[in-house]
Write a protein that holds these residues in place. Sequence first.
Motif, PDB file in Angstrom:
ATOM      1  N   CYS A  87      43.589  91.761 104.873  1.00  0.00           N
ATOM      2  CA  CYS A  87      43.558  90.347 104.485  1.00  0.00           C
ATOM      3  C   CYS A  87      44.108  90.172 103.067  1.00  0.00           C
ATOM      4  O   CYS A  87      44.771  89.175 102.768  1.00  0.00           O
ATOM      5  CB  CYS A  87      42.132  89.804 104.581  1.00  0.00           C
ATOM      6  SG  CYS A  87      41.641  89.463 106.289  1.00  0.00           S
ATOM      7  N   CYS A 142      39.097  92.236 103.728  1.00  0.00           N
ATOM      8  CA  CYS A 142      39.492  93.641 103.925  1.00  0.00           C
ATOM      9  C   CYS A 142      40.856  93.908 103.272  1.00  0.00           C
ATOM     10  O   CYS A 142      41.526  92.999 102.765  1.00  0.00           O
ATOM     11  CB  CYS A 142      39.529  93.971 105.422  1.00  0.00           C
ATOM     12  SG  CYS A 142      40.881  93.204 106.327  1.00  0.00           S
ATOM     13  N   CYS A 155      43.794  92.228 110.324  1.00  0.00           N
ATOM     14  CA  CYS A 155      42.430  92.283 109.764  1.00  0.00           C
ATOM     15  C   CYS A 155      41.561  93.179 110.643  1.00  0.00           C
ATOM     16  O   CYS A 155      41.589  93.076 111.866  1.00  0.00           O
ATOM     17  CB  CYS A 155      41.842  90.875 109.702  1.00  0.00           C
ATOM     18  SG  CYS A 155      40.066  90.855 109.371  1.00  0.00           S
ATOM     19  N   CYS A 170      38.574  88.145 108.294  1.00  0.00           N
ATOM     20  CA  CYS A 170      37.409  88.266 107.400  1.00  0.00           C
ATOM     21  C   CYS A 170      37.713  87.780 105.986  1.00  0.00           C
ATOM     22  O   CYS A 170      36.826  87.354 105.259  1.00  0.00           O
ATOM     23  CB  CYS A 170      36.904  89.708 107.385  1.00  0.00           C
ATOM     24  SG  CYS A 170      37.880  90.838 106.362  1.00  0.00           S
TER      25      CYS A 170
HETATM   26 ZN    ZN Z   1      40.100  91.115 107.049  1.00  0.00          ZN
END
Ligand code: ZN
Length: 372
Positions: free
Chosen positions: A102, A99, A112, A96
């Motif tokens: 990440c 988050c 993730c 993504c």
């Molecule tokens: Zn993520």
Amino acid sequence: MESSTLVLTEDGSLELRSVTVPEPAADELILDIELSGVCGSDVHMWQHEMDLDYPVVPGHEFVGLIEKLGTAGITDSARQPLSNGDAVTVVPGISCGECWYCENVPTRPLTCNDRDVHGFRSLDEPPSLHGGMSEYFMLQDRAWFYRFPETLPTALGALVEPLSVATHAVERALPPGLPHVREGLGLGQSVVVQGAGPIGLLTAAAATAVGAGQVIAVDLRTDRLAMAEAFGATDLVDLTEYEGDEFIHAIQELTPGGVGPDVVIEAVGRPAAFGQALRIPRNGGTVVEVGHYFSSGTVDVDPSDLIHRQLDIYGSLAYPPNQFATAISMLERTVDRFPYEDLLNYQVGLDRATEAFEAQANGESYRATIHP
Ligand SMILES: [Zn+2]
Ligand SMILES: [Zn+2]
């Protein structure tokens, strides 16, 4: 333009739908799919073992030719220029980028917690064409993808994904060791690969390619063991020749000093095999678990044994996206050494997709492939 696209419905049937192929935006491209492998995870999905948004467009191990480029000048994830007709392989997982994982653990994109994965997404999610079992696939901006070298047979593009799984599993045994004092995997050392299915075979090849001195393949099918030999195994252990766990002793006898291998990679996916994996290596050895993408149960572990034997145990989930470059590079270097094309031993068109899923489910094929 319309695409004939396979979908897996809620009730587990595989049906063809007609999907309108959109015009690609500037940073998008349309692939004309050549072939898509049927993976063990596709079989699990087909057998209702995954909670997904149905109908799903399956296929995450595929290669396609560029049909339309959004705009000239698009490059792949390795900044190679692209033109119409080039073969392309697509990394199915998309992190993504937003988050906590990440942001803080970018070296492990699989952590993730909000990933999209091509081949597991709903037909109802625009633009619908996000699986390889389809005439056309639409590649959007956030996906990683690589041009597949024209020097290689295009069909091998469908093996880039499973070879990424296999090379990553071998690489899990490499860091952060000091191979000269036998921490981790080093040149000339001993590796056991449990299971001679597609992942096990590609893992044997990857272990050979990184310089393992001994690669011991373990399986209960003689045809698969013969294939393991072709994929680099130096020693074969046929489970049908042993009672219960006696084969563990037989493996250890094959290794230098009779103490057991430096590394064991579990690619069977049965809990009992993981229990055995913990008992196979020498003390201070390494165990990599790659077989259990899906839970198939649990196994008893004696924590004291792990301490006293000082094992390093790694879980290997898929791979970071640039592992595709590793897999393509390995294919280029070893295409004449290992019989990769022999893995694609059950090939059908889209209209016979169910047969391909059945062949993969019952072990008839190494990698059944669907050729839209
Ligand atoms: Zn993520
Ligand atoms: Zn797969």
